[in-house]
Scaffold this active site. Structure first.
Site, short mmCIF file in Angstrom:
data_model
loop_
_atom_site.label_atom_id
_atom_site.label_comp_id
_atom_site.label_asym_id
_atom_site.label_seq_id
_atom_site.Cartn_x
_atom_site.Cartn_y
_atom_site.Cartn_z
N ARG A 18 14.79 -7.93 13.72
CA ARG A 18 13.73 -7.37 14.57
C ARG A 18 12.37 -7.36 13.87
O ARG A 18 11.34 -7.26 14.52
CB ARG A 18 14.11 -5.95 15.01
CG ARG A 18 15.25 -5.92 16.03
CD ARG A 18 15.76 -4.51 16.26
NE ARG A 18 14.71 -3.62 16.71
CZ ARG A 18 14.84 -2.29 16.74
NH1 ARG A 18 15.96 -1.71 16.31
NH2 ARG A 18 13.84 -1.54 17.17
N LYS A 25 13.61 -7.03 5.03
CA LYS A 25 13.17 -5.82 5.72
C LYS A 25 12.84 -4.68 4.78
O LYS A 25 11.79 -4.01 4.93
CB LYS A 25 14.25 -5.37 6.72
CG LYS A 25 13.93 -4.06 7.42
CD LYS A 25 14.93 -3.73 8.51
CE LYS A 25 16.29 -3.42 7.97
NZ LYS A 25 17.19 -2.90 9.01
N GLU A 157 30.77 7.04 16.96
CA GLU A 157 29.67 6.12 17.23
C GLU A 157 29.30 6.17 18.71
O GLU A 157 30.16 6.41 19.57
CB GLU A 157 30.06 4.69 16.84
CG GLU A 157 30.26 4.49 15.36
CD GLU A 157 28.98 4.60 14.57
OE1 GLU A 157 27.93 4.13 15.07
OE2 GLU A 157 29.01 5.17 13.47
N LYS A 336 -14.31 -6.07 -10.45
CA LYS A 336 -12.95 -6.43 -10.83
C LYS A 336 -12.84 -6.47 -12.34
O LYS A 336 -13.62 -7.14 -13.00
CB LYS A 336 -12.58 -7.79 -10.22
CG LYS A 336 -11.13 -8.22 -10.38
CD LYS A 336 -10.84 -8.97 -11.67
CE LYS A 336 -11.57 -10.28 -11.78
NZ LYS A 336 -11.14 -11.02 -13.02
N TYR A 351 -21.67 -8.79 -7.80
CA TYR A 351 -20.29 -9.01 -8.24
C TYR A 351 -20.22 -8.84 -9.75
O TYR A 351 -20.93 -9.53 -10.50
CB TYR A 351 -19.79 -10.40 -7.87
CG TYR A 351 -18.46 -10.70 -8.51
CD1 TYR A 351 -17.30 -10.07 -8.07
CD2 TYR A 351 -18.37 -11.58 -9.59
CE1 TYR A 351 -16.08 -10.31 -8.69
CE2 TYR A 351 -17.15 -11.83 -10.21
CZ TYR A 351 -16.01 -11.17 -9.75
OH TYR A 351 -14.80 -11.40 -10.37
#
Length: 452
Positions: A18, A25, A157, A336, A351
């Site tokens: 799904r 998942k 169930e 960064k 930057y």
């Protein structure tokens, strides 16, 4: 809790169809961390003797995710139900004698306290502890029939439940605690005489009670055992998690101007009297000291922000950004792997990557540290009190000395000594009247239809 050793079995063998994803998942992130790692962190607080994750499809992704966590992988292939899945951990837990938690990788928010409460109910007379909950909509969850003391009479169930059983509001989360001495013999006796022809883990409850042992249920909130099987469910759990964390932040002294627009990571740490304006996103690894302000529309990840610092609006702080006390990083600045000393400023359109910037330095608008040559990264060092003029490019590796000034529009390729002025730009040439003559000539050509 008992004094027994603890092992955890985490089931993660489902295909997660799904989700419609190439990512397993249980590895989809929740608050910036894979949901499986949320669960493992809660388990680790129990100091378990062993952790086993049962996988099926995409096992290599899970193996990579848990590498270095002391977790063992067991494989369920083929897949014949939850009882069969738990059985696959038996070899990994051979010789283990203690209490076993059975958890689900797609139910990531079960707390350590709830796990401890489950384990604390196990004793010589109690073979199984089940975690139950009462959702607003019981839907297709399995049902638990229990008395007022929590002793379970029956579990069923949904597919196999009668109308009367489906009317029961107490539902089975699937999570259990079982003594290892009871678990494996019970699993060996589970059959598959049911609608799905699968081996159901809840069947061990009936088997235990038929042996004269107790099975009990303790309850938790639906939110704690929310399962995630789809992108929509993931978004729902994320929203609930964020709502709780926002409330915690405000309770701890953080001002959120529009709480519903601020998104935290699982490990965000913010001090007192910090103000967060609307539409700010925190990725993992952010630490903010007392008194700082983060203005709207900033994206911050892996960064440290010092006391009374001011950030934003529209700032991007990437991993390795370290801002000292009273620093200012203004709109459309990206940083960064750069350290800004106390009081340093980069107010706009800049930057700064792979740089060390001294206390009190001022970085003019449009400045760039040119840190990458297409193959390697190089570092820029800017001394305390230095002034970098607007639209300057500092080509690393390069050092600008303390107190030095770099003239606007310069491209600096060599070190600049302390207190020096450095400029690197072409000479300005002015030709009086040239622009007027140019316009006249071009206008005449356009009128005649001729093109230069």
């Amino acid at each position: 809790m008992t004094n027994q050793p603890v092992a955890a079995i985490i089931l993660a063998a489902g295909r997660g169809t799904r989700m419609k994803s190439d990512l397993h998942k249980v590895l989809h992130p929740l608050a910036g961390r894979p949901m499986l790692l949320h669960l493992l962190a809660s388990v680790d607080a129990l100091e378990p003797a062993a952790k086993v994750v049962v996988v099926g499809a995409q096992r290599e992704q899970v193996e990579a995710a848990v590498a270095g966590t002391g977790t063992t992988i067991a494989v369920q292939d083929p897949q014949h139900g939850t009882a069969h899945a738990v059985q696959q951990a038996e070899t990994a837990l051979k010789g283990f004698d203690g209490d076993v938690l059975i958890l689900y990788g797609d139910v990531p928010l079960v707390s350590t306290a709830t796990m401890a409460a489950m384990l604390g109910q196990l004793d010589d007379a109690t073979a199984v502890v089940v975690l139950g909950f009462r959702p607003d909509d019981a839907a297709a969850y399995g049902r638990i029939e229990a008395d007022a003391t929590g002793r379970i009479a029956k579990m069923v169930e949904f597919k196999d439940a009668s109308p009367a059983e489906r009317a029961i509001t107490l539902c089975n989360s699937g999570l259990m605690a079982v003594r290892s001495a009871d678990l494996w013999p019970l699993l060996a006796r589970v059959g598959n005489d049911n609608a799905a022809k699968e081996y159901y883990l809840p069947d061990i409850v009936g088997l235990a009670t038929s042996d004269g042992k107790r099975a009990i249920v303790i309850e938790t909130t639906p939110e704690e055992v929310a399962g995630i099987n789809s992108r929509a469910e993931l978004a729902g759990v994320e929203a609930a998690w964020q709502a709780v964390r926002r409330r915690q932040m405000m309770d701890n002294g953080v001002t959120l101007i529009a709480p519903e627009t601020v998104w935290f990571a699982f490990d965000t740490e913010i001090g007192r009297d910090v103000t967060i304006e609307p539409n700010v996103f925190f990725g993992p690894g952010v630490r903010i000291a007392d008194g700082a302000t983060v203005h709207a529309f900033s994206h911050i990840s892996g960064a440290t922000i010092g006391t009374d610092a001011e950030v934003g609006p529209f700032v991007r702080l990437r991993p390795g950004a370290e801002l000292g006390a009273n620093t200012k990083v203004g709109n459309f600045v990206e940083i960064k792997k750069a350290k800004l000393g106390d009081g340093a400023k980069a107010s706009h359109l800049t930057y700064l990557g792979d740089a060390d910037i001294g206390a009190g330095a001022n970085i003019g608008a449009g400045t760039i540290t040119c840190n990458y040559d297409g193959y390697f990264k190089y570092r820029t060092v800017i001394g305390a009190g230095a002034f970098i003029g607007s639209n300057s490019a500092l080509v690393a590796p390069v050092t600008i000395g303390a107190g030095a000034i770099v003239g606007a529009g310069s491209v600096i390729t060599r070190d600049v000594e302390a207190d020096a002025l450095a400029t690197a730009r072409g000479d300005q040439a002015t030709k009086p009247g040239w622009a007027a003559r140019f316009r006249a000539a071009q206008t005449a050509k356009k009128s005649s239809g001729k093109k230069a």
